[in-house]
Motif scaffolding. Structure first.
Motif, PDB file in Angstrom:
ATOM      1  N   VAL A 128      30.121  17.747  45.966  1.00 39.80           N
ATOM      2  CA  VAL A 128      29.340  16.557  46.312  1.00 39.80           C
ATOM      3  C   VAL A 128      27.872  16.923  46.499  1.00 39.80           C
ATOM      4  N   THR A 129      27.598  18.125  46.977  1.00 46.39           N
ATOM      5  CA  THR A 129      26.217  18.573  47.167  1.00 46.39           C
ATOM      6  C   THR A 129      25.436  18.463  45.864  1.00 46.39           C
ATOM      7  N   VAL A 130      26.036  18.918  44.782  1.00 42.93           N
ATOM      8  CA  VAL A 130      25.368  18.909  43.481  1.00 42.93           C
ATOM      9  C   VAL A 130      25.377  17.519  42.863  1.00 42.93           C
ATOM     10  N   ASP A 131      26.525  16.847  42.908  1.00 41.43           N
ATOM     11  CA  ASP A 131      26.611  15.506  42.317  1.00 41.43           C
ATOM     12  C   ASP A 131      25.623  14.551  42.979  1.00 41.43           C
ATOM     13  N   ALA A 132      25.597  14.577  44.325  1.00 40.39           N
ATOM     14  CA  ALA A 132      24.729  13.657  45.057  1.00 40.39           C
ATOM     15  C   ALA A 132      23.260  13.966  44.808  1.00 40.39           C
ATOM     16  N   ALA A 133      22.914  15.240  44.818  1.00 39.16           N
ATOM     17  CA  ALA A 133      21.517  15.618  44.570  1.00 39.16           C
ATOM     18  C   ALA A 133      21.101  15.216  43.160  1.00 39.16           C
ATOM     19  N   GLY A 134      21.972  15.448  42.178  1.00 37.13           N
ATOM     20  CA  GLY A 134      21.643  15.096  40.801  1.00 37.13           C
ATOM     21  C   GLY A 134      21.423  13.612  40.614  1.00 37.13           C
ATOM     22  N   LEU A 135      22.317  12.803  41.168  1.00 37.46           N
ATOM     23  CA  LEU A 135      22.180  11.347  41.053  1.00 37.46           C
ATOM     24  C   LEU A 135      20.919  10.864  41.762  1.00 37.46           C
ATOM     25  N   ALA A 136      20.643  11.440  42.929  1.00 34.10           N
ATOM     26  CA  ALA A 136      19.451  11.027  43.676  1.00 34.10           C
ATOM     27  C   ALA A 136      18.189  11.341  42.889  1.00 34.10           C
ATOM     28  N   GLY A 150      33.129   0.106  43.529  1.00 31.56           N
ATOM     29  CA  GLY A 150      33.709   1.030  42.576  1.00 31.56           C
ATOM     30  C   GLY A 150      32.878   2.300  42.472  1.00 31.56           C
ATOM     31  N   PRO A 151      33.068   3.080  41.377  1.00 39.27           N
ATOM     32  CA  PRO A 151      32.292   4.319  41.218  1.00 39.27           C
ATOM     33  C   PRO A 151      30.796   4.033  41.231  1.00 39.27           C
ATOM     34  N   MET A 152      30.058   4.761  42.073  1.00 42.15           N
ATOM     35  CA  MET A 152      28.627   4.523  42.214  1.00 42.15           C
ATOM     36  C   MET A 152      27.863   5.568  41.400  1.00 42.15           C
ATOM     37  N   GLY A 153      27.343   5.130  40.260  1.00 44.38           N
ATOM     38  CA  GLY A 153      26.557   5.995  39.400  1.00 44.38           C
ATOM     39  C   GLY A 153      25.076   5.729  39.557  1.00 44.38           C
ATOM     40  N   LEU A 154      24.337   5.878  38.478  1.00 44.35           N
ATOM     41  CA  LEU A 154      22.881   5.783  38.556  1.00 44.35           C
ATOM     42  C   LEU A 154      22.391   4.406  38.993  1.00 44.35           C
ATOM     43  N   LYS A 155      22.884   3.356  38.372  1.00 42.98           N
ATOM     44  CA  LYS A 155      22.378   2.017  38.690  1.00 42.98           C
ATOM     45  C   LYS A 155      22.656   1.639  40.137  1.00 42.98           C
ATOM     46  N   GLU A 156      23.768   2.167  40.674  1.00 38.03           N
ATOM     47  CA  GLU A 156      24.105   1.848  42.066  1.00 38.03           C
ATOM     48  C   GLU A 156      23.205   2.577  43.051  1.00 38.03           C
ATOM     49  N   MET A 157      22.419   3.547  42.560  1.00 37.24           N
ATOM     50  CA  MET A 157      21.480   4.275  43.408  1.00 37.24           C
ATOM     51  C   MET A 157      20.091   3.630  43.394  1.00 37.24           C
ATOM     52  N   THR A 158      20.027   2.384  42.962  1.00 35.40           N
ATOM     53  CA  THR A 158      18.742   1.687  42.875  1.00 35.40           C
ATOM     54  C   THR A 158      18.768   0.384  43.655  1.00 35.40           C
ATOM     55  N   SER A 159      17.566  -0.096  43.951  1.00 35.83           N
ATOM     56  CA  SER A 159      17.369  -1.455  44.446  1.00 35.83           C
ATOM     57  C   SER A 159      16.491  -2.144  43.402  1.00 35.83           C
ATOM     58  N   TYR A 160      15.850  -3.221  43.772  1.00 35.50           N
ATOM     59  CA  TYR A 160      14.926  -3.864  42.843  1.00 35.50           C
ATOM     60  C   TYR A 160      13.715  -4.390  43.590  1.00 35.50           C
ATOM     61  N   GLN A 161      12.677  -4.619  42.838  1.00 40.28           N
ATOM     62  CA  GLN A 161      11.412  -5.081  43.388  1.00 40.28           C
ATOM     63  C   GLN A 161      10.898  -6.212  42.498  1.00 40.28           C
ATOM     64  N   TYR A 162      10.352  -7.248  43.126  1.00 36.57           N
ATOM     65  CA  TYR A 162       9.703  -8.318  42.359  1.00 36.57           C
ATOM     66  C   TYR A 162       8.233  -7.946  42.146  1.00 36.57           C
ATOM     67  N   ARG A 163       7.824  -7.955  40.903  1.00 40.32           N
ATOM     68  CA  ARG A 163       6.434  -7.674  40.572  1.00 40.32           C
ATOM     69  C   ARG A 163       5.824  -8.930  39.958  1.00 40.32           C
ATOM     70  N   ILE A 164       4.792  -9.439  40.615  1.00 42.92           N
ATOM     71  CA  ILE A 164       4.213 -10.718  40.228  1.00 42.92           C
ATOM     72  C   ILE A 164       2.824 -10.494  39.656  1.00 42.92           C
ATOM     73  N   HIS A 165       2.611 -10.941  38.414  1.00 43.38           N
ATOM     74  CA  HIS A 165       1.329 -10.785  37.734  1.00 43.38           C
ATOM     75  C   HIS A 165       0.612 -12.138  37.701  1.00 43.38           C
ATOM     76  N   GLY A 166      -0.598 -12.146  38.211  1.00 41.54           N
ATOM     77  CA  GLY A 166      -1.358 -13.395  38.254  1.00 41.54           C
ATOM     78  C   GLY A 166      -2.692 -13.276  37.550  1.00 41.54           C
ATOM     79  N   SER A 167      -3.410 -14.380  37.541  1.00 39.78           N
ATOM     80  CA  SER A 167      -4.756 -14.415  36.950  1.00 39.78           C
ATOM     81  C   SER A 167      -5.692 -15.180  37.882  1.00 39.78           C
ATOM     82  N   GLY A 168      -5.491 -14.931  39.205  1.00 45.72           N
ATOM     83  CA  GLY A 168      -6.344 -15.597  40.182  1.00 45.72           C
ATOM     84  C   GLY A 168      -5.695 -16.743  40.913  1.00 45.72           C
ATOM     85  N   GLN A 169      -4.395 -16.981  40.737  1.00 51.44           N
ATOM     86  CA  GLN A 169      -3.724 -18.126  41.368  1.00 51.44           C
ATOM     87  C   GLN A 169      -3.752 -18.021  42.893  1.00 51.44           C
ATOM     88  N   ILE A 170      -3.943 -19.150  43.536  1.00 50.29           N
ATOM     89  CA  ILE A 170      -3.802 -19.247  44.989  1.00 50.29           C
ATOM     90  C   ILE A 170      -2.872 -20.429  45.279  1.00 50.29           C
TER      91      ILE A 170
END
Length: 417
Positions: free
Chosen positions: A129-137, A395-415
């Motif tokens: 687990v030491t190696v598997d966990a470090a590799g996935l991280a 279920g099995p937690m691989g690469l995608k399960e080691m992530t979260s997500y972020q909203y990135r908002i692109h504007g052009s001066g909107q208020i």
């Protein structure tokens, strides 16, 4: 006031997070390749340290199942290194755009995969687990703080040292992988409550460890579960197929969480074939513990107690219960299962469909062994554990399960008016 070892190492891991987030996939892959190569070069050193743990385990009389989990060999180290090589072949999920849309006001919104941050890993007696966990991280841009059990202390320290040394010649900071060496239980408590330093805790081990972490951690927990896995042999099961699947699920590697612990058998099938099945299991060294009906059909079976239906043996012991219907099998699994892996063996497609709908588990099988609940078998590469909960990952937690997500908002001066 001097910082504790836990907070010091959690702080070092935290300090590497922004650097990890900037790395490109090729840099992370190069680091994983370096670790894999270093493990092979240092095989002798790692095995010598593992021998210290095995000798200590023999002195205190640990079980055969725990000894199997603790043991490292040249073959197992080579497989661990190969797991890292396989991770390099998998796409890096970081930066993947999950959704994109534009609002009426012109704002463009992206939903993008990002690392979790700093993972705290608490685990028992499995140095792999030491190696598997470090590799996935590392592949997913996360830092990790490892806290293995004292039974694998020398093995984990040797492996972590090899990992950190390998990282010194890569773009990844060696501080991204830390091992808590304090053996006292207080170290676990401190790791579980290191809010602000640790982003998520992942426990991997027996029921006692997992429940302690779930109940006492103030850091969010990704719960991995114990595996009281069932096979239900339906009245329409093929005899040869059932025998092969049951033997594989129980004996291929009984000390792991996806091994079968209970077989439920429809009465009509049992009357004709259960004695033959249990004879084959006995020849493989399996001890049968049966209900009254099963014992009447299988002379060598010992009497099952109420506890047997809830036990994860992790050994060559199998509980066998004869049921009158699929509905009774589903009720038994609902009352005694651990939401890990469950299987039905049947040629009746409608029965299989009913089983899929009726079972609440991370992995549900039709005519296949539960031993496939594994990140590598699912094509995820190495896994950090098998989640039996429903939020974030299951279920099995691989690469995608080691992530979260972020909203990135692109504007052009909107208020906002």
């Amino acid at each position: 006031m001097e910082q504790s070892d836990v907070r010091k190492k959690a702080g070092l891991a935290r300090s590497s997070v922004r650097q990890l987030a900037r790395l490109e996939e090729k840099e992370k892959n190069a680091a994983l390749e370096a670790i894999a190569d270093a493990m092979i070069r240092h095989t002798g050193e790692i095995l010598r340290e593992n021998e210290k743990d095995l000798a200590a385990g023999e002195t205190v009389g640990i079980s055969a199942a725990l000894t199997d989990r603790l043991t490292l060999t040249e073959k197992r180290l080579a497989e661990m290194a190969e797991g890292l090589h396989q991770l390099c072949q998998l796409p890096d999920p970081i930066g993947e755009v999950l959704e994109m849309r534009e609002l009426e006001n012109g704002l463009q919104i992206e939903k993008v995969r990002v690392p979790l941050g700093v993972i705290g890993m608490i685990y028992e007696a499995r140095p792999n687990v030491t190696v598997d966990a470090a590799g996935l991280a590392l592949k997913t841009g996360n830092a990790i703080v490892l806290r293995g059990s004292s039974s694998a202390f020398h093995s984990n320290r040797a492996l972590t040292g090899v990992i950190q040394q390998a990282l010194t010649n890569t773009a990844l900071p060696p501080t991204a992988v830390q091992l808590v060496e304090e053996r006292e239980r207080e170290a676990v408590q401190e790791l579980m409550t290191a809010n602000g330093l640790i982003d998520v805790i992942i426990p991997r081990g027996g029921a006692g460890l997992i429940q302690r972490v779930v109940q006492e951690s103030t850091v969010p927990v990704l719960e991995t579960g114990v595996g009281n896995c069932h096979l239900y042999v339906d009245q329409a099961a093929d005899v040869d197929m059932a025998r092969e699947i049951v033997i594989n699920a129980k004996t291929d590697r009984p000390a792991v969480c996806n091994a079968a612990e209970t077989v439920l058998v429809h009465r009509k099938w049992a009357e004709s074939h259960l004695a033959e099945l249990c004879e084959a299991l006995s020849k493989c060294g399996v001890e049968i513990r049966g209900c009254d009906v099963a014992r009447a059909l299988v002379p060598q079976a010992k009497a099952a107690t109420a506890d047997d239906w809830d036990t994860e043996y992790l050994d060559l012991v199998l509980a066998v219960k004869v049921v009158n219907s699929l509905a009774e099998a589903l009720d038994h699994i609902e009352n005694h299962g651990t939401r890990h892996s469950e299987a039905i063996i049947t040629q009746d497609e409608e029965a299989a469909r009913t089983f899929f709908i009726g079972v609440d588990a991370a992995a549900v099988y039709h005519n296949a062994s539960t031993r496939f609940t594994d990140g590598g078998q699912f094509g995820f590469g190495a896994e950090i554990g098998i989640s039996t909960q429903k939020l974030h990952a299951r279920g099995p937690m691989g690469l995608k399960e080691m992530t979260s997500y972020q909203y990135r908002i692109h504007g052009s001066g909107q208020i906002r008016g």
